[in-house]
Design an enzyme around this catalytic site. Sequence first.
Site, PDB file in Angstrom:
ATOM      1  N   ASP A 187       0.995  -1.215   0.026  1.00 29.80           N
ATOM      2  CA  ASP A 187       0.054  -0.045   0.002  1.00 29.80           C
ATOM      3  C   ASP A 187       0.917   1.348   0.131  1.00 29.80           C
ATOM      4  O   ASP A 187       1.629   1.601   0.858  1.00 29.80           O
ATOM      5  CB  ASP A 187      -1.025  -0.197   1.231  1.00 29.80           C
ATOM      6  CG  ASP A 187      -1.748   1.235   1.470  1.00 29.80           C
ATOM      7  OD1 ASP A 187      -1.763   2.391   0.714  1.00 29.80           O
ATOM      8  OD2 ASP A 187      -2.441   1.356   2.747  1.00 29.80           O
ATOM      9  N   LYS A 216       2.753  11.292  -3.599  1.00 30.39           N
ATOM     10  CA  LYS A 216       1.825  10.589  -4.205  1.00 30.39           C
ATOM     11  C   LYS A 216       0.862  11.543  -4.952  1.00 30.39           C
ATOM     12  O   LYS A 216       0.225  10.952  -6.072  1.00 30.39           O
ATOM     13  CB  LYS A 216       1.027   9.460  -3.411  1.00 30.39           C
ATOM     14  CG  LYS A 216      -0.066   8.529  -4.066  1.00 30.39           C
ATOM     15  CD  LYS A 216      -0.656   7.809  -2.974  1.00 30.39           C
ATOM     16  CE  LYS A 216      -1.670   6.720  -3.514  1.00 30.39           C
ATOM     17  NZ  LYS A 216      -2.247   5.902  -2.571  1.00 30.39           N
ATOM     18  N   GLU A 228      -7.327   0.348  -4.638  1.00 27.68           N
ATOM     19  CA  GLU A 228      -7.168   0.281  -3.198  1.00 27.68           C
ATOM     20  C   GLU A 228      -8.519  -0.450  -2.721  1.00 27.68           C
ATOM     21  O   GLU A 228      -8.395  -1.280  -1.714  1.00 27.68           O
ATOM     22  CB  GLU A 228      -7.006   1.588  -2.278  1.00 27.68           C
ATOM     23  CG  GLU A 228      -5.310   1.968  -2.487  1.00 27.68           C
ATOM     24  CD  GLU A 228      -4.986   3.214  -2.418  1.00 27.68           C
ATOM     25  OE1 GLU A 228      -5.892   4.009  -2.106  1.00 27.68           O
ATOM     26  OE2 GLU A 228      -4.126   3.855  -2.838  1.00 27.68           O
ATOM     27  N   ASP A 270     -12.873   5.476   2.167  1.00 23.92           N
ATOM     28  CA  ASP A 270     -11.129   5.545   2.699  1.00 23.92           C
ATOM     29  C   ASP A 270     -10.986   6.896   2.988  1.00 23.92           C
ATOM     30  O   ASP A 270     -10.905   7.792   2.119  1.00 23.92           O
ATOM     31  CB  ASP A 270     -10.502   5.021   1.400  1.00 23.92           C
ATOM     32  CG  ASP A 270      -9.129   4.919   2.026  1.00 23.92           C
ATOM     33  OD1 ASP A 270      -8.610   5.691   2.690  1.00 23.92           O
ATOM     34  OD2 ASP A 270      -8.193   4.620   0.986  1.00 23.92           O
TER      35      ASP A 270
END
Length: 619
Positions: A23, A88, A188, A212
Amino acid sequence: MAKVAINLSTGSIQQEEIIVGIDLGTTNSLVAYIHPDGRRPVAINDQGRGTIVPSVVHFPGGGEAPIVGTDAKDYLLTDPQNTIYSVKRLLGKSYQDLGQHAQDLGYKVIDDNSEGLVKIRVGEKFYSPIELSAEILKELRIRAEHALKTPVNKAVITVPAYFNDSQRQATRDAGRLAGLEVLRIVNEPTAAALAYGIGLSPDEEKTVAVYDLGGGTFDVSILRIQQGIFEVLSTNGDTYLGGDDLDRTIYEYWTGQYQLATVLFQNPAAQQQLRLLAEEAKRHLSTHESFAADFAGTTLPLTKATFNELIQPLVERTIASCRQALADAKLTPADLNAVLLVGGSTRVPLVYESVSAFFQQPANNSLNPDEVVALGAAIQADILGGNRRDVLLLDVTPLTLGIETLGGLMDPIIPRNSKIPTKAGRQYTTSVDGQVNLKISVYQGERDLVQENRKLAEFDLRGIPAMPAGLPKVDVNFILNADGILKVEAIELRSNTRQAVEIKPQYGLTDAQVEQMLLDSLTHAREDVAARMVIEARTVAEQMLYQVERFVAKNGQHLTEAEISQTTTGVGELKAALTTQDKDTILKAVDELEELTRPFAERVMNISINQAMAGKKIE
Ligand code: ADP
Ligand code: MG
């Protein structure tokens, strides 16, 4: 088309080899694997340092190796310019994509004002988000190798469901640079569902929502799972909403209520300390009713009730996204078989309650929300490793399909291991003013330079209306059907000019050749990525030279003599840099020429000189 099992057992794969699940998060990253005893996914905790590796990279300078994780985090305060976080957010993005957000970061994001991908300047060096992400992945790989006492060369890496092709490709490249063969990029939410055991049996049909809430981002996805296939029905969210914002509400509450302005005024250390205290309070309130701590002689209290009031508007924004996602999927709460909670911030009780209330069912939070994505990635890795015979194996394409872009680079459109049938596309543009033809060359293979790959077809898209470089918009679509036939079509959107070919990519290709191509791509991974980066830097430089020279030719009368002579010097320096084949030298010269020309370019045109340019360029 090869079945996954055959494809992965070719040559490079040995049995019992560990494939890890990663992850790669905006705030935190984790690596997990399937523990041989009990075959359960486990997040790796190397040397008792915990499973979570903060996604922060610090460059100590003086040629020392970068520091990653918790140790790097400490430098965010003391040495922010050399400490990179949230990388990211930059993956696969151009400066234009970032817009105003580029200024919010504590480090320098290079403004070369082109459509090229962003670079980060640390001292005299330039790093791409791919290289920085690779540092995080390398750290995870080393931790896994250390804990498992075996080399780790293969991984499944997760990305948000909303990541586009270029962000996914950037993630793959980062993995390669970190010495990992990336077997698959997984969404994800898909990983989260797998971790909850959803989608593991072929006859199962389910619809789930995955909520999330991480450190700086929020997303919700509605998934339909059918015969082992995970389809994203809709996604929604806010890439600038997360746990950091919850911390900020506490910070602002305290500074307002307790007159802390003087203590904090121009005192970054105190500001950071208060920020950390706010996060501590937030975490504490996930399991307690009240919090209190001393700060610079003042007691700062916070009850859960006050905290809930403070964050209510933020939580409400996430619920609005859930409402939209559900509407886009044309579903109601009753259609959902499960609601899964992912991300550290879902530990906040108000979040749990609000999500459960909105979806009219208790949200599932039985797995650790920090780890759930990495655990699911480990399960996906196990499936790809052929260790779960019960799971359906689907037809996949064994080699990447893509087209040639400027500098002879391979631009992947359908990555290897994609399930078929599939389709994907990307937009391109021209590199020269008045260009009326565009050559589309289709390749197959894993190497970065097309000359190392297998050419499948080539055709010209003719009759593009003459326009300045960068204005035409050409969509290139790849459609791979269930029989393995690839249709490539190119369409110029303004004139609707189109052209297409059909090819059978696997025609005349033996399993042994496929295997050799995969092996070659692994052996040459590092040099390939390095070569790609030099070519990309050169392309940015050449486009910059083209633009600047064109600009000066057109607007010379509006420039002072000093500006013209400075520009001539800058152009000369960039041309000299281009002879070095060194990406840092080239990018530094680009950066300097950009700094030099920007003021008068803006003055004369009131827009940046490259602004008209959009999309990648083909020769
Ligand atoms: P990302 O996926 O963006 O990398 P994570 O899922 O790791 O992020 O979430 C990190 C966020 O979770 C941080 O803002 C952190 O403060 C928050 N968090 C972690 N534990 C708790 C907790 N017990 N209560 C509330 N928030 C928490
Ligand atoms: Mg996350």
